[in-house]
Design a protein around this motif. Sequence first.
Motif, mmCIF file in Angstrom:
data_model
loop_
_atom_site.group_PDB
_atom_site.id
_atom_site.type_symbol
_atom_site.label_atom_id
_atom_site.label_comp_id
_atom_site.label_asym_id
_atom_site.label_seq_id
_atom_site.Cartn_x
_atom_site.Cartn_y
_atom_site.Cartn_z
ATOM 1 N N GLU A 183 1.366 -4.418 -14.448
ATOM 2 C CA GLU A 183 0.811 -3.122 -14.082
ATOM 3 C C GLU A 183 -0.170 -3.261 -12.918
ATOM 4 N N ILE A 184 -0.259 -2.218 -12.088
ATOM 5 C CA ILE A 184 -1.363 -2.093 -11.141
ATOM 6 C C ILE A 184 -2.307 -1.035 -11.693
ATOM 7 N N ARG A 185 -3.491 -1.468 -12.108
ATOM 8 C CA ARG A 185 -4.491 -0.534 -12.628
ATOM 9 C C ARG A 185 -5.695 -0.548 -11.689
ATOM 10 N N CYS A 186 -6.105 0.626 -11.264
ATOM 11 C CA CYS A 186 -7.286 0.759 -10.425
ATOM 12 C C CYS A 186 -8.466 1.209 -11.261
ATOM 13 N N ALA A 229 0.566 -8.652 -12.169
ATOM 14 C CA ALA A 229 -0.290 -7.529 -12.563
ATOM 15 C C ALA A 229 -1.572 -7.562 -11.743
ATOM 16 N N PHE A 230 -2.158 -6.369 -11.547
ATOM 17 C CA PHE A 230 -3.384 -6.252 -10.746
ATOM 18 C C PHE A 230 -4.393 -5.355 -11.444
ATOM 19 N N LEU A 231 -5.655 -5.744 -11.348
ATOM 20 C CA LEU A 231 -6.778 -4.866 -11.650
ATOM 21 C C LEU A 231 -7.582 -4.760 -10.362
ATOM 22 N N VAL A 232 -7.661 -3.544 -9.817
ATOM 23 C CA VAL A 232 -8.255 -3.338 -8.500
ATOM 24 C C VAL A 232 -9.450 -2.394 -8.623
ATOM 25 N N VAL A 233 -10.631 -2.890 -8.249
ATOM 26 C CA VAL A 233 -11.813 -2.042 -8.142
ATOM 27 C C VAL A 233 -11.848 -1.504 -6.719
ATOM 28 N N GLU A 234 -11.881 -0.182 -6.578
ATOM 29 C CA GLU A 234 -11.740 0.376 -5.216
ATOM 30 C C GLU A 234 -12.395 1.757 -5.111
ATOM 31 N N ASP A 263 -11.718 3.512 -1.992
ATOM 32 C CA ASP A 263 -10.835 4.214 -1.055
ATOM 33 C C ASP A 263 -9.717 4.913 -1.827
ATOM 34 N N MET A 264 -9.842 6.231 -1.976
ATOM 35 C CA MET A 264 -8.885 6.952 -2.808
ATOM 36 C C MET A 264 -7.503 7.019 -2.176
ATOM 37 N N GLU A 265 -7.419 7.009 -0.862
ATOM 38 C CA GLU A 265 -6.103 6.963 -0.219
ATOM 39 C C GLU A 265 -5.374 5.685 -0.618
ATOM 40 N N PHE A 266 -6.109 4.586 -0.627
ATOM 41 C CA PHE A 266 -5.537 3.302 -1.022
ATOM 42 C C PHE A 266 -5.142 3.320 -2.496
ATOM 43 N N VAL A 267 -5.984 3.904 -3.332
ATOM 44 C CA VAL A 267 -5.670 4.014 -4.765
ATOM 45 C C VAL A 267 -4.381 4.804 -4.958
ATOM 46 N N ARG A 268 -4.250 5.912 -4.231
ATOM 47 C CA ARG A 268 -3.012 6.699 -4.328
ATOM 48 C C ARG A 268 -1.796 5.879 -3.929
ATOM 49 N N GLU A 269 -1.972 5.006 -2.951
ATOM 50 C CA GLU A 269 -0.855 4.229 -2.411
ATOM 51 C C GLU A 269 -0.345 3.190 -3.403
ATOM 52 N N ILE A 270 -1.245 2.565 -4.147
ATOM 53 C CA ILE A 270 -0.833 1.406 -4.947
ATOM 54 C C ILE A 270 -0.841 1.640 -6.450
ATOM 55 N N SER A 271 -1.613 2.622 -6.929
ATOM 56 C CA SER A 271 -1.946 2.639 -8.350
ATOM 57 C C SER A 271 -0.840 3.209 -9.227
ATOM 58 N N GLU A 272 -0.686 2.612 -10.410
ATOM 59 C CA GLU A 272 0.137 3.185 -11.468
ATOM 60 C C GLU A 272 -0.735 3.917 -12.477
ATOM 61 N N GLN A 273 -1.821 3.264 -12.884
ATOM 62 C CA GLN A 273 -2.759 3.856 -13.829
ATOM 63 C C GLN A 273 -4.180 3.679 -13.292
ATOM 64 N N VAL A 274 -5.050 4.638 -13.619
ATOM 65 C CA VAL A 274 -6.424 4.617 -13.140
ATOM 66 C C VAL A 274 -7.362 4.743 -14.336
ATOM 67 N N THR A 275 -8.403 3.917 -14.342
ATOM 68 C CA THR A 275 -9.482 4.041 -15.309
ATOM 69 C C THR A 275 -10.748 4.445 -14.561
ATOM 70 N N VAL A 276 -11.410 5.488 -15.050
ATOM 71 C CA VAL A 276 -12.656 5.969 -14.456
ATOM 72 C C VAL A 276 -13.818 5.533 -15.342
#
Length: 257
Positions: free
Chosen positions: A52-55, A207-212, A214-227
């Motif tokens: 998974e890619i999770r931001c 799998a990736f856990l990405v702290v970010e 840049d919301m444009e970048f998050v839109r580009e790569i993310s499958e799931q997002v945790t706030v």
Amino acid sequence: MSAPEDINARQKPAVATTGSGTNVILATRQLTKKFGGLTAVDDVDFEVNRGEIRCLIGPNGAGKSTLLNLITGKLSPSEGDIYFDGNDLTGLDPHERIDTGLSVKFQSPHVYENLSVKRNLQVPLQRTDRNVDRVMAETLEQIALTEQADTPAGDLSHGQQQRLEIGMAITLDPELMLLDEPVAGMSVDETADVADLITSLHDDGMAFLVVEHDMEFVREISEQVTVLNQGAVFRQGPIEEIETDEAVRRIYLGENA
């Protein structure tokens, strides 16, 4: 890679939560970090699935960096547990966590500026028994730095240095890569290059856990997002749901509901 032998006795909850029979590769349970009277991470139950890619997003001071530092071992938790791929990471040193198949790239590039790109890639490979020449050639192609293989890392652009450090991390063939604001300070083109690299590695099963931020970048790569907000999980879901959530817009996107 096999887990260090000294953690075998602590694996039972970890195996049940993140073992090979589960879809979860990383999990925290009631994870808490206090600095004096400040609770930076507050009773966080958090998961990343295999492949998974999770931001991880949230306002400044939400606890994102603290949570990442707890997972990598830079900080020790006040309470709670961290499980990864069937292993209990909670009491392990950072280098022991790397040996379980976890890799990390922090916000600022940590490359050896006086060494060539090729030599930088050789440094982490010394920890493995992988074929150095083959892995290096593959990695140089993946990070689009084949032509710069003999260039000192200090002569690379900011974006190239960021890609090089991601390359250093992927030479270890991790199951999960942690990225802390990987496109901070990058141009639009450099950001697109990193998005393409992450997508390609994800397609290969990483799998990736990405702290970010840049919301444009998050839109580009993310499958799931945790706030995160005030040290706790505030919302989780697909980026489309997160961006249309009025409460998230109030606390993170700075909009009125």
